[in-house]
Write a protein that holds these residues in place. Structure first.
Motif, PDB file in Angstrom:
ATOM      1  N   GLN A 113       0.864  -1.176   0.000  1.00 57.05           N
ATOM      2  CA  GLN A 113       0.000   0.000   0.000  1.00 57.05           C
ATOM      3  C   GLN A 113       0.903   1.229   0.000  1.00 57.05           C
ATOM      4  N   CYS A 114       1.269   1.680  -1.195  1.00 58.45           N
ATOM      5  CA  CYS A 114       2.136   2.855  -1.250  1.00 58.45           C
ATOM      6  C   CYS A 114       1.780   3.690  -2.475  1.00 58.45           C
ATOM      7  N   PRO A 115       2.040   5.003  -2.420  1.00 57.62           N
ATOM      8  CA  PRO A 115       1.698   5.897  -3.527  1.00 57.62           C
ATOM      9  C   PRO A 115       2.601   5.672  -4.727  1.00 57.62           C
ATOM     10  N   SER A 116       2.409   6.474  -5.743  1.00 59.31           N
ATOM     11  CA  SER A 116       3.193   6.350  -6.967  1.00 59.31           C
ATOM     12  C   SER A 116       4.685   6.459  -6.675  1.00 59.31           C
ATOM     13  N   THR A 117       5.451   5.611  -7.350  1.00 60.24           N
ATOM     14  CA  THR A 117       6.907   5.642  -7.215  1.00 60.24           C
ATOM     15  C   THR A 117       7.567   6.092  -8.514  1.00 60.24           C
ATOM     16  N   SER A 118       6.766   6.622  -9.440  1.00 60.20           N
ATOM     17  CA  SER A 118       7.270   6.959 -10.769  1.00 60.20           C
ATOM     18  C   SER A 118       8.208   8.158 -10.732  1.00 60.20           C
ATOM     19  N   PHE A 119       9.303   8.083 -11.505  1.00 53.97           N
ATOM     20  CA  PHE A 119      10.201   9.226 -11.659  1.00 53.97           C
ATOM     21  C   PHE A 119       9.590  10.285 -12.574  1.00 53.97           C
ATOM     22  N   LEU A 120       8.691   9.869 -13.452  1.00 50.13           N
ATOM     23  CA  LEU A 120       8.058  10.771 -14.417  1.00 50.13           C
ATOM     24  C   LEU A 120       6.642  11.105 -13.957  1.00 50.13           C
ATOM     25  N   GLU A 121       6.171  12.289 -14.331  1.00 46.57           N
ATOM     26  CA  GLU A 121       4.820  12.705 -13.955  1.00 46.57           C
ATOM     27  C   GLU A 121       3.797  11.892 -14.745  1.00 46.57           C
ATOM     28  N   GLU A 122       2.840  11.324 -14.038  1.00 45.59           N
ATOM     29  CA  GLU A 122       1.830  10.485 -14.674  1.00 45.59           C
ATOM     30  C   GLU A 122       0.658  11.326 -15.169  1.00 45.59           C
ATOM     31  N   ASP A 123       0.252  11.084 -16.401  1.00 41.88           N
ATOM     32  CA  ASP A 123      -0.855  11.809 -17.022  1.00 41.88           C
ATOM     33  C   ASP A 123      -2.152  11.059 -16.718  1.00 41.88           C
ATOM     34  N   THR A 124      -2.910  11.554 -15.761  1.00 38.63           N
ATOM     35  CA  THR A 124      -4.116  10.843 -15.329  1.00 38.63           C
ATOM     36  C   THR A 124      -5.321  11.121 -16.226  1.00 38.63           C
ATOM     37  N   TYR A 125      -5.189  12.038 -17.193  1.00 39.22           N
ATOM     38  CA  TYR A 125      -6.294  12.288 -18.120  1.00 39.22           C
ATOM     39  C   TYR A 125      -6.684  11.013 -18.856  1.00 39.22           C
ATOM     40  N   CYS A 126      -5.709  10.142 -19.072  1.00 40.94           N
ATOM     41  CA  CYS A 126      -5.976   8.927 -19.849  1.00 40.94           C
ATOM     42  C   CYS A 126      -7.052   8.051 -19.212  1.00 40.94           C
ATOM     43  N   ILE A 127      -7.259   8.170 -17.905  1.00 42.51           N
ATOM     44  CA  ILE A 127      -8.271   7.341 -17.243  1.00 42.51           C
ATOM     45  C   ILE A 127      -9.670   7.759 -17.699  1.00 42.51           C
ATOM     46  N   SER A 128      -9.912   9.077 -17.772  1.00 40.92           N
ATOM     47  CA  SER A 128     -11.227   9.528 -18.260  1.00 40.92           C
ATOM     48  C   SER A 128     -11.400   9.180 -19.738  1.00 40.92           C
ATOM     49  N   TRP A 129     -10.299   9.154 -20.501  1.00 35.46           N
ATOM     50  CA  TRP A 129     -10.369   8.733 -21.912  1.00 35.46           C
ATOM     51  C   TRP A 129     -10.734   7.243 -21.984  1.00 35.46           C
ATOM     52  N   LEU A 130     -10.120   6.445 -21.131  1.00 42.99           N
ATOM     53  CA  LEU A 130     -10.430   5.013 -21.104  1.00 42.99           C
ATOM     54  C   LEU A 130     -11.892   4.759 -20.718  1.00 42.99           C
ATOM     55  N   ASP A 131     -12.438   5.622 -19.862  1.00 47.58           N
ATOM     56  CA  ASP A 131     -13.828   5.460 -19.436  1.00 47.58           C
ATOM     57  C   ASP A 131     -14.798   5.457 -20.614  1.00 47.58           C
ATOM     58  N   LYS A 132     -14.395   6.089 -21.724  1.00 46.56           N
ATOM     59  CA  LYS A 132     -15.286   6.232 -22.891  1.00 46.56           C
ATOM     60  C   LYS A 132     -15.143   5.091 -23.896  1.00 46.56           C
ATOM     61  N   GLN A 133     -14.212   4.164 -23.622  1.00 42.35           N
ATOM     62  CA  GLN A 133     -13.950   3.086 -24.572  1.00 42.35           C
ATOM     63  C   GLN A 133     -14.729   1.819 -24.196  1.00 42.35           C
ATOM     64  N   ALA A 134     -14.927   0.965 -25.196  1.00 43.51           N
ATOM     65  CA  ALA A 134     -15.661  -0.287 -24.968  1.00 43.51           C
ATOM     66  C   ALA A 134     -14.834  -1.244 -24.102  1.00 43.51           C
ATOM     67  N   PRO A 135     -15.497  -2.140 -23.379  1.00 46.55           N
ATOM     68  CA  PRO A 135     -14.770  -3.096 -22.535  1.00 46.55           C
ATOM     69  C   PRO A 135     -13.771  -3.942 -23.342  1.00 46.55           C
ATOM     70  N   ARG A 136     -12.578  -4.074 -22.792  1.00 49.21           N
ATOM     71  CA  ARG A 136     -11.510  -4.930 -23.344  1.00 49.21           C
ATOM     72  C   ARG A 136     -11.193  -4.635 -24.816  1.00 49.21           C
ATOM     73  N   SER A 137     -11.316  -3.373 -25.210  1.00 51.35           N
ATOM     74  CA  SER A 137     -11.083  -3.011 -26.617  1.00 51.35           C
ATOM     75  C   SER A 137      -9.751  -2.313 -26.857  1.00 51.35           C
ATOM     76  N   VAL A 138      -9.149  -1.757 -25.797  1.00 56.58           N
ATOM     77  CA  VAL A 138      -7.983  -0.877 -25.941  1.00 56.58           C
ATOM     78  C   VAL A 138      -6.688  -1.676 -25.806  1.00 56.58           C
ATOM     79  N   VAL A 139      -5.740  -1.393 -26.692  1.00 56.78           N
ATOM     80  CA  VAL A 139      -4.394  -1.916 -26.494  1.00 56.78           C
ATOM     81  C   VAL A 139      -3.556  -0.802 -25.862  1.00 56.78           C
ATOM     82  N   TYR A 140      -2.977  -1.121 -24.725  1.00 60.22           N
ATOM     83  CA  TYR A 140      -2.113  -0.181 -23.998  1.00 60.22           C
ATOM     84  C   TYR A 140      -0.670  -0.478 -24.380  1.00 60.22           C
ATOM     85  N   VAL A 141       0.061   0.551 -24.823  1.00 67.12           N
ATOM     86  CA  VAL A 141       1.431   0.373 -25.297  1.00 67.12           C
ATOM     87  C   VAL A 141       2.375   1.179 -24.411  1.00 67.12           C
TER      88      VAL A 141
END
Length: 449
Positions: free
Chosen positions: A236-264
């Motif tokens: 149980q720990c917060p983000s450990t990323s060295f780079l700033e995470e772009d959380t806008y992508c979560i709201s973008w994912l909300d608009k996509q069909a189930p199991r349709s997106v390929v994450y690269v």
């Protein structure tokens, strides 16, 4: 187990400055802190963690004299200098700490930070190695000197697809450092010899996933091995990323069909040239599947960010694809719209994908990633190997995973692994038991006799 015993133990965790190593070390610290231990994170100034994100830890910075990691520079020289620059500092700081209180100390160090073991020996305290790679990688790595002696390394083109004797199911192309020069290979092997006599090894893995490899390693090392993964699910720990995470992508994912997106996402170190970027771009566009594509700044040689994307690409994918600099990967993989993960097959990404039951497209770049890719695609059968970066091959592989019956079967196997991983963390599960055994081992073996 009494709280009093734990309260008199200080754990010194020596982290390395690579994202793929720092993340699981901080996760390990969080888990051990939850058991009652005092945690001190010893880290380089380069890529140092943010103390405010981990208020329950003490932090001990070491001045390493580096301002950045150059992925194209000589890795072994970098690691050697890093260890040389940090050794005496750690010894002096821990000497002071030991003099100031009567607590027991155990050092847990990243395998790259081997200087910590010498310090532990000098101070008469125990050292435990933490390995953030897969267990299946190590038998291949340990076999490299013999394979080099037999003139099998660097690997010749005619040998690429042949199985390596005694390393089934690995082919020669799956060997770590299969395409490096003889000189670099010798340097890597020299580095590996620095770790000689730890009291135990902690591995971020699960017994059900890598039982045969863990058994082989137990016979090789003759010391306790604690498989306590996946740390990304236990901690149980917060983000450990060295780079700033772009959380806008979560709201973008909300608009996509189930199991349709390929994450690269190809990790924190991999780079590609303009041609590979163009083939990847048009392969994603031509697949007709929605996609979320992480392109790190500087990941294309000579670029600031996406200026080398081919003309017309962004217009072509508008509304169907999203390109960003860095993503909150755990959240992305847990999202219901994500149907596949095109990955470099770093071990953290592999465990995160398995933990969420997301099948993978495997495109390794270096080190243990080749081994992980082979196990994902051939042994566990939860990933498809991407043979080359040609747009039609990319289209075919994406559609095999997200559209065809083959992908549905792969997804079922991925979900089965997810359930097994979840069980391993429950009371009575292998990782749960291994963590309990690790705590007892630390309490019983903190100081050398």
């Amino acid at each position: 187990m009494g709280d009093e015993r734990i309260s008199k133990h200080d754990l010194i965790l020596v982290a390395s400055p690579f994202q793929g190593h720092m993340t699981p070390m901080l996760q390990l610290g969080s888990i051990l802190h939850s058991k009652g231990f005092s945690i001190t994170i010893t880290h380089t100034k380069l890529n140092s963690p943010l103390p405010s994100n981990h208020p329950h830890f003490n932090f001990l910075p070491l001045f390493d004299n580096f301002s950045s990691i150059d992925a194209s520079a000589n890795f072994t020289n970098f690691v050697q200098l890093l260890n040389d620059n940090c050794r005496m500092q750690l010894q002096q700081l821990l000497t002071q700490k030991i003099q100031q209180n009567d607590h027991q100390i155990t050092i847990i160090h990243d395998n790259i930070m081997y200087f910590a073991q010498e310090v532990a020996t000098n101070l008469n305290v125990r050292s435990i190695v933490f390995r953030s790679c897969s267990a299946s990688y190590m038998p291949a790595f340990l076999a490299l000197p013999k394979l080099h002696q037999q003139a099998h390394l660097p690997v010749q083109d005619t040998m690429l697809h042949k199985l390596v004797p005694d390393l089934y199911p690995l082919r020669y192309k799956d060997l770590p450092f299969n395409n490096t020069s003889t000189e670099v290979l010798k340097e890597m092997l020299t580095l590996s010899n620095h770790i000689t006599n730890p009291s135990a090894i902690i591995w971020n893995t699960m017994d059900f996933l890598e039982n045969a490899s863990l058994t082989n390693l137990q016979h090789h090392y003759h010391i306790p091995i604690f498989a306590i993964g996946p740390l990304n699910e236990m901690a149980q720990c917060p983000s450990t990323s060295f780079l700033e995470e772009d959380t806008y992508c979560i709201s973008w994912l909300d608009k996509q069909a189930p199991r349709s997106v390929v994450y690269v996402s190809l990790g924190s170190l991999a780079t590609m040239d303009e041609k590979d970027l163009a083939e990847t771009a048009w392969g994603l566009a031509s697949s007709k599947q929605p996609f979320l594509w992480v392109v790190r700044p500087g990941s294309v040689k000579g670029s600031d960010w996406i200026e080398f994307l081919p003309d017309g690409f962004l217009e072509e994918i508008e509304g169907r694809g999203l390109v960003l600099k860095w993503a909150p990967q755990k959240q992305v993989l847990a999202h219901s719209s994500v149907g596949g993960f095109w990955s470099h097959c770093g071990w953290n990404s592999t465990l995160e994908s398995i933990s969420q039951g997301v099948p993978m497209i495997c495109r390794p770049f270096f080190g243990d990633q080749y081994v992980n890719s082979r196990y994902l695609s051939y042994v566990w059968q939860v990933g498809l190997e991407l043979e080359c970066l040609e747009r039609q091959v990319i289209v075919s592989t994406i559609r095999r995973l997200l559209v065809d019956d083959e992908g549905e079967e792969t997804r079922k196997r991925a979900n089965a692994l997810k359930e097994k991983a979840k069980y391993s963390l429950c009371k009575g599960g292998s990782s749960f038991n291994s963590l309990s055994n690790l705590v007892e081992f630390i309490l019983a073996n903190s100081t050398c006799s």
